[in-house]
Scaffold this active site. Sequence first.
Site, PDB file in Angstrom:
ATOM      1  N   LYS A  22       0.841  -1.206   0.000  1.00 28.83           N
ATOM      2  CA  LYS A  22       0.000   0.000   0.000  1.00 28.83           C
ATOM      3  C   LYS A  22       0.875   1.256   0.000  1.00 28.83           C
ATOM      4  O   LYS A  22       0.635   2.191  -0.765  1.00 28.83           O
ATOM      5  CB  LYS A  22      -0.888  -0.001   1.228  1.00 28.83           C
ATOM      6  CG  LYS A  22      -1.470   1.345   1.611  1.00 28.83           C
ATOM      7  CD  LYS A  22      -2.328   1.288   2.840  1.00 28.83           C
ATOM      8  CE  LYS A  22      -1.590   1.479   4.129  1.00 28.83           C
ATOM      9  NZ  LYS A  22      -1.318   2.890   4.467  1.00 28.83           N
ATOM     10  N   ASN A  23       1.935   1.245   0.843  1.00 34.84           N
ATOM     11  CA  ASN A  23       2.723   2.474   1.015  1.00 34.84           C
ATOM     12  C   ASN A  23       3.714   2.728  -0.106  1.00 34.84           C
ATOM     13  O   ASN A  23       4.375   3.756  -0.127  1.00 34.84           O
ATOM     14  CB  ASN A  23       3.418   2.465   2.384  1.00 34.84           C
ATOM     15  CG  ASN A  23       2.394   2.598   3.504  1.00 34.84           C
ATOM     16  OD1 ASN A  23       1.230   2.911   3.254  1.00 34.84           O
ATOM     17  ND2 ASN A  23       2.810   2.323   4.726  1.00 34.84           N
ATOM     18  N   CYS A 116      -4.323  11.998  13.395  1.00 36.21           N
ATOM     19  CA  CYS A 116      -5.064  10.732  13.290  1.00 36.21           C
ATOM     20  C   CYS A 116      -4.832   9.983  14.593  1.00 36.21           C
ATOM     21  O   CYS A 116      -4.185  10.475  15.517  1.00 36.21           O
ATOM     22  CB  CYS A 116      -4.567   9.927  12.085  1.00 36.21           C
ATOM     23  SG  CYS A 116      -2.955   9.243  12.335  1.00 36.21           S
ATOM     24  N   ARG A 121       0.077  14.453  12.772  1.00 34.54           N
ATOM     25  CA  ARG A 121       0.779  14.085  11.540  1.00 34.54           C
ATOM     26  C   ARG A 121       1.195  15.362  10.799  1.00 34.54           C
ATOM     27  O   ARG A 121       0.588  15.752   9.822  1.00 34.54           O
ATOM     28  CB  ARG A 121      -0.109  13.197  10.665  1.00 34.54           C
ATOM     29  CG  ARG A 121      -0.690  11.971  11.362  1.00 34.54           C
ATOM     30  CD  ARG A 121       0.348  10.894  11.669  1.00 34.54           C
ATOM     31  NE  ARG A 121       0.949  10.319  10.495  1.00 34.54           N
ATOM     32  CZ  ARG A 121       0.417   9.284   9.809  1.00 34.54           C
ATOM     33  NH1 ARG A 121      -0.735   8.802  10.179  1.00 34.54           N
ATOM     34  NH2 ARG A 121       1.029   8.791   8.751  1.00 34.54           N
ATOM     35  N   ASP A 124       5.252  19.857   8.152  1.00 30.18           N
ATOM     36  CA  ASP A 124       6.163  21.009   8.105  1.00 30.18           C
ATOM     37  C   ASP A 124       7.411  20.727   7.254  1.00 30.18           C
ATOM     38  O   ASP A 124       7.891  21.602   6.525  1.00 30.18           O
ATOM     39  CB  ASP A 124       6.574  21.440   9.514  1.00 30.18           C
ATOM     40  CG  ASP A 124       7.171  20.286  10.314  1.00 30.18           C
ATOM     41  OD1 ASP A 124       6.552  19.202  10.353  1.00 30.18           O
ATOM     42  OD2 ASP A 124       8.272  20.435  10.853  1.00 30.18           O
ATOM     43  N   ASP A 307       5.239   0.325  11.799  1.00 34.07           N
ATOM     44  CA  ASP A 307       3.983  -0.282  11.324  1.00 34.07           C
ATOM     45  C   ASP A 307       3.843  -1.748  11.731  1.00 34.07           C
ATOM     46  O   ASP A 307       2.791  -2.342  11.505  1.00 34.07           O
ATOM     47  CB  ASP A 307       3.874  -0.171   9.799  1.00 34.07           C
ATOM     48  CG  ASP A 307       3.706   1.271   9.361  1.00 34.07           C
ATOM     49  OD1 ASP A 307       3.829   1.548   8.159  1.00 34.07           O
ATOM     50  OD2 ASP A 307       3.479   2.126  10.229  1.00 34.07           O
ATOM     51  N   ARG A 399      -8.385  -0.643   5.324  1.00 32.71           N
ATOM     52  CA  ARG A 399      -7.616   0.407   4.647  1.00 32.71           C
ATOM     53  C   ARG A 399      -6.304  -0.137   4.110  1.00 32.71           C
ATOM     54  O   ARG A 399      -5.792   0.344   3.114  1.00 32.71           O
ATOM     55  CB  ARG A 399      -7.311   1.553   5.626  1.00 32.71           C
ATOM     56  CG  ARG A 399      -8.517   2.337   6.048  1.00 32.71           C
ATOM     57  CD  ARG A 399      -8.096   3.559   6.808  1.00 32.71           C
ATOM     58  NE  ARG A 399      -7.005   4.252   6.093  1.00 32.71           N
ATOM     59  CZ  ARG A 399      -6.360   5.303   6.590  1.00 32.71           C
ATOM     60  NH1 ARG A 399      -6.684   5.766   7.778  1.00 32.71           N
ATOM     61  NH2 ARG A 399      -5.407   5.888   5.907  1.00 32.71           N
TER      62      ARG A 399
HETATM   63  C1  EPZ Z   1       4.522   6.789   6.229  1.00 29.44           C
HETATM   64  O1  EPZ Z   1       3.751   7.819   6.807  1.00 29.44           O
HETATM   65  C2  EPZ Z   1       3.600   5.577   6.181  1.00 29.44           C
HETATM   66  N1  EPZ Z   1       2.433   5.882   5.364  1.00 29.44           N
HETATM   67  C3  EPZ Z   1       3.157   5.204   7.598  1.00 29.44           C
HETATM   68  O2  EPZ Z   1       2.377   4.013   7.495  1.00 29.44           O
HETATM   69  C4  EPZ Z   1       4.391   4.913   8.426  1.00 29.44           C
HETATM   70  O3  EPZ Z   1       3.997   4.633   9.759  1.00 29.44           O
HETATM   71  C5  EPZ Z   1       5.332   6.129   8.404  1.00 29.44           C
HETATM   72  O4  EPZ Z   1       5.659   6.469   7.035  1.00 29.44           O
HETATM   73  C6  EPZ Z   1       6.628   5.872   9.146  1.00 29.44           C
HETATM   74  O5  EPZ Z   1       7.282   4.781   8.585  1.00 29.44           O
HETATM   75  C7  EPZ Z   1       2.594   5.909   4.012  1.00 29.44           C
HETATM   76  O6  EPZ Z   1       3.658   5.686   3.483  1.00 29.44           O
HETATM   77  C8  EPZ Z   1       1.362   6.209   3.213  1.00 29.44           C
HETATM   78  P1  EPZ Z   1       6.580  10.182   8.142  1.00 29.44           P
HETATM   79  P2  EPZ Z   1       4.302   9.335   6.777  1.00 29.44           P
HETATM   80  O7  EPZ Z   1       6.358  11.456   7.434  1.00 29.44           O
HETATM   81  O8  EPZ Z   1       5.111   9.566   5.556  1.00 29.44           O
HETATM   82  C9  EPZ Z   1       7.215  13.218  11.703  1.00 29.44           C
HETATM   83  C10 EPZ Z   1       0.528   2.631   7.856  1.00 29.44           C
HETATM   84  O9  EPZ Z   1       0.172   2.076   8.903  1.00 29.44           O
HETATM   85  N2  EPZ Z   1       7.046  14.240  10.666  1.00 29.44           N
HETATM   86  O10 EPZ Z   1       7.720   9.318   7.751  1.00 29.44           O
HETATM   87  O11 EPZ Z   1       3.172  10.228   7.057  1.00 29.44           O
HETATM   88  C11 EPZ Z   1       5.938  12.415  11.928  1.00 29.44           C
HETATM   89  O12 EPZ Z   1       5.087  13.064  12.866  1.00 29.44           O
HETATM   90  C12 EPZ Z   1       0.995   4.081   7.893  1.00 29.44           C
HETATM   91  O13 EPZ Z   1       0.594   2.083   6.730  1.00 29.44           O
HETATM   92  C13 EPZ Z   1       7.265  15.584  10.982  1.00 29.44           C
HETATM   93  O14 EPZ Z   1       7.572  15.908  12.121  1.00 29.44           O
HETATM   94  O15 EPZ Z   1       5.261   9.320   8.040  1.00 29.44           O
HETATM   95  C14 EPZ Z   1       6.469  11.100  12.466  1.00 29.44           C
HETATM   96  O16 EPZ Z   1       6.719  11.234  13.845  1.00 29.44           O
HETATM   97  C15 EPZ Z   1       0.786   4.709   9.261  1.00 29.44           C
HETATM   98  N3  EPZ Z   1       7.095  16.529  10.011  1.00 29.44           N
HETATM   99  C16 EPZ Z   1       7.784  10.926  11.718  1.00 29.44           C
HETATM  100  O17 EPZ Z   1       8.160  12.241  11.262  1.00 29.44           O
HETATM  101  C17 EPZ Z   1       6.765  16.192   8.720  1.00 29.44           C
HETATM  102  O18 EPZ Z   1       6.656  17.095   7.860  1.00 29.44           O
HETATM  103  C18 EPZ Z   1       7.697   9.997  10.514  1.00 29.44           C
HETATM  104  O19 EPZ Z   1       6.646  10.485   9.713  1.00 29.44           O
HETATM  105  C19 EPZ Z   1       6.560  14.823   8.413  1.00 29.44           C
HETATM  106  C20 EPZ Z   1       6.713  13.862   9.396  1.00 29.44           C
END
Ligand code: EPZ
Length: 420
Positions: A22-23, A116, A121, A124, A307, A399
């Site tokens: 999915k990702n 969520c 989420r 920035d 995950d 999902r």
């Molecule tokens: C991706 O989400 C995945 N989703 C998530 O899978 C997965 O848990 C996550 O990466 C971490 O591996 C998809 O790929 C669609 P991040 P993403 O941006 O990209 C912080 C599932 O269960 N952050 O890597 O949204 C954030 O809060 C889902 O399939 C900032 O601070 O995650 C988090 O603590 C859930 N600022 C960390 O970084 C930003 O601008 C990682 O987030 C972006 C992120």
Amino acid sequence: MDQFIIQGGRRLRGEVAVSGAKNAALPIMAACLLADGPSKLTGLPDVADVKTLSSLLGELGVKADHHDDTVELEVAGENDSHARYDLVCTMRASICVLGPLLAKRGYARVAMPGGCAIGSRPIDIHLRGLEALGAQIDLKSGDVVAKAKRLKGAEIFLGGPFGSTVTGTANIMMAATLAEGTTVIESAACEPGVQDLADFLNKMGAKITGAGSPRITIEGVENLHGTTHQIIPDRIEAGTFMVASAITNGEVKLSQVRLDHMMAVVDKLRQIGVIIEKDNGGAVISSRRRISATDVTTQPYPGFPTDLQAQLMTLLCLAGGNSVITEKIYPDRFLHVSELARMGANIRKEGPTAIITGVKRLVGAPVMAGDLRASAALVLAGLAAEGTTTISRVYHIDRGYEHIETKLAALGADIKRVNE
Ligand code: EPZ
């Protein structure tokens, strides 16, 4: 709303095929916004998030023809570049349309995804990256409005307090493919989905090197064409089924699995006594003794994936001894703890850490799914528990897992989907 009803105690046996990731599929579908001409994706998982993104792309002028695990995507019109809140709020990954829309059309309006169940989420880092490429970013009544005549290559640092950002790396990499000049992304996410996206973009005519490493270089080009691509197998679904086999003392063969995408998971499961053997292109998972306790910290790839944190926790609920799980990516990602406790698990949460004292058995109970991976953990607990487990709000699990109850039933699980 649908429920799962599970009679626990069945040992899983047999073979199951891992679906497409999915990702990986979501950003690759969004990348089709960059192409002049049609693209054909195969190995697409039949999950709700893919359907949601397909509808969103439809609103952005993309024609999507789905048949079986294949979709053909082609931009038919560029009139609407507004990704509205009603769709974005149901799936945070919709933010992946921001980079491609901006790069291709010079304008994008995308609703801020909001938080969520697993935590706030933020985006920035995404926005800082796009500004570094020369975009003008404004916030208007909950939407991000991005404008740029033509993006310009830049050196961009994508690290944040919790490591890099997976969809942020996808957004910046996609936007940079059509920028003028060269972009270097430092502290890029290395997840297999990012690598698969780079492979897809390069097949479209992009010039990307270093994907899979923390430094990615993108040489801007004038335009990108459509292409065909097979989505990589889902390492998180594979890890979920590995736990399903281990927690029921079963013997399950996974076909279409990429063990090289999940070495941290394989290493940890082997450490605690799960037997994982390669078997021509697949893997056989079994366990013949009580699982040992362990400590694990979730990390960005190639570390142990957040995950699979909930699923591993479920397995460790039955381990001999005390385990400690530290969640470094989403410190609040423990919705499953209280529901597992209803089934007899002994877990104490201390901030971003959970201490699990192994118990002899779990007992079936009515429980409620709270987010995608927490609901998978409850299914795993139900498979191992004595008696009946009823899981409500299974739309969360739909999902990200393709017909999980059908796949588990084919392995011998007693699991039924009923309408609540
Ligand atoms: C991706 O989400 C995945 N989703 C998530 O899978 C997965 O848990 C996550 O990466 C971490 O591996 C998809 O790929 C669609 P991040 P993403 O941006 O990209 C912080 C599932 O269960 N952050 O890597 O949204 C954030 O809060 C889902 O399939 C900032 O601070 O995650 C988090 O603590 C859930 N600022 C960390 O970084 C930003 O601008 C990682 O987030 C972006 C992120």
